[in-house]
Design a protein around this motif. Structure first.
Motif, PDB file in Angstrom:
ATOM      1  N   GLU A  70      47.806  50.311 -14.829  1.00 16.89           N
ATOM      2  CA  GLU A  70      46.776  50.587 -15.826  1.00 16.89           C
ATOM      3  C   GLU A  70      46.500  49.284 -16.565  1.00 16.89           C
ATOM      4  O   GLU A  70      47.389  48.726 -17.191  1.00 16.89           O
ATOM      5  N   GLY A  72      44.194  48.167 -19.381  1.00 16.68           N
ATOM      6  CA  GLY A  72      43.296  48.774 -20.351  1.00 16.68           C
ATOM      7  C   GLY A  72      43.040  50.207 -19.910  1.00 16.68           C
ATOM      8  O   GLY A  72      43.961  50.962 -19.635  1.00 16.68           O
ATOM      9  N   SER A  73      41.793  50.565 -19.780  1.00 15.26           N
ATOM     10  CA  SER A  73      41.454  51.903 -19.307  1.00 15.26           C
ATOM     11  C   SER A  73      41.050  51.894 -17.834  1.00 15.26           C
ATOM     12  O   SER A  73      40.440  52.839 -17.336  1.00 15.26           O
ATOM     13  N   CYS A  74      41.410  50.827 -17.132  1.00 13.85           N
ATOM     14  CA  CYS A  74      41.057  50.689 -15.713  1.00 13.85           C
ATOM     15  C   CYS A  74      42.309  50.844 -14.853  1.00 13.85           C
ATOM     16  O   CYS A  74      43.302  50.156 -15.073  1.00 13.85           O
ATOM     17  N   ARG A  75      42.247  51.743 -13.879  1.00 15.08           N
ATOM     18  CA  ARG A  75      43.377  51.923 -12.955  1.00 15.08           C
ATOM     19  C   ARG A  75      43.172  51.008 -11.754  1.00 15.08           C
ATOM     20  O   ARG A  75      42.123  51.016 -11.110  1.00 15.08           O
ATOM     21  N   HIS A 144      36.865  45.869 -21.845  1.00 21.01           N
ATOM     22  CA  HIS A 144      36.330  47.168 -22.259  1.00 21.01           C
ATOM     23  C   HIS A 144      36.295  48.152 -21.096  1.00 21.01           C
ATOM     24  O   HIS A 144      35.348  48.915 -20.952  1.00 21.01           O
ATOM     25  N   GLY A 145      37.320  48.101 -20.244  1.00 22.99           N
ATOM     26  CA  GLY A 145      37.419  49.020 -19.117  1.00 22.99           C
ATOM     27  C   GLY A 145      36.535  48.678 -17.939  1.00 22.99           C
ATOM     28  O   GLY A 145      36.558  49.371 -16.926  1.00 22.99           O
ATOM     29  N   GLU A 146      35.766  47.597 -18.032  1.00 23.36           N
ATOM     30  CA  GLU A 146      34.854  47.191 -16.960  1.00 23.36           C
ATOM     31  C   GLU A 146      35.453  46.051 -16.144  1.00 23.36           C
ATOM     32  O   GLU A 146      35.675  44.955 -16.671  1.00 23.36           O
TER      33      GLU A 146
END
Length: 154
Positions: A70, A72-75, A144-146
């Motif tokens: 993980e 950030g918010s990206c797996r 930012h998850g990108e």
């Protein structure tokens, strides 16, 4: 977060060190196999965490064959790719990425650098650092998850 992604160094640790030097500041290094000893050396001499998976030429049974991280918010799913038969196409790799819910899939094995999108995932192969090949590496940036990726030649 900025991550150096390398693969298939096959004992060419000087080029792995060069990739790190050229990449500039990174938060992590991920080595995608076929050079587990090179990744271990990077961990010993650099002040950055090095994550690694085993490739088909790595024989350390304690190394994982795949990792799901993980960032950030990206797996992120990382594997060498031989078990997903990436030299014959990416369908099994994409299937596995979907199974684990990945937004990013990292793989090596083919020695061919690539960045592409498929099935809502960013697929990244950093290429090889093997002596006698045109060396390359990738930088994965997640903000930012990108996720975004760039390939670089050495």
């Amino acid at each position: 977060m900025r991550i150096l992604v390398i693969s298939d160094s096959h004992g060419n640790y000087p080029l792995a060190l060069k990739a790190h030097e050229l990449a500039g500041p990174v938060d992590h290094i991920i080595h995608l196999g076929d050079g587990a000893d090179d990744a271990e050396l990077l961990q010993e001499v650099l002040e950055v965490p090095v994550l690694r998976v085993a490739g088909n030429c790595d024989f350390d049974a304690s190394l994982p064959r795949e990792l799901t991280l993980e960032i950030g918010s990206c797996r992120v799913f990382a594997t060498h790719g031989n078990r997903q038969a990436v030299k014959s196409g990416l369908s099994l790799l994409i299937e596995r990425g979907i199974e684990v819910g990945a937004g990013v899939v990292l793989y090596g094995h083919t020695h061919l650098p690539a960045v592409l999108r498929d099935s809502g995932m960013l697929l990244i192969n950093p290429g090889t650092l093997k002596q006698g090949f045109a060396g390359s590496y990738a930088i994965l940036t997640v903000q930012h998850g990108e996720p975004k990726a760039e390939l670089f030649k050495i």
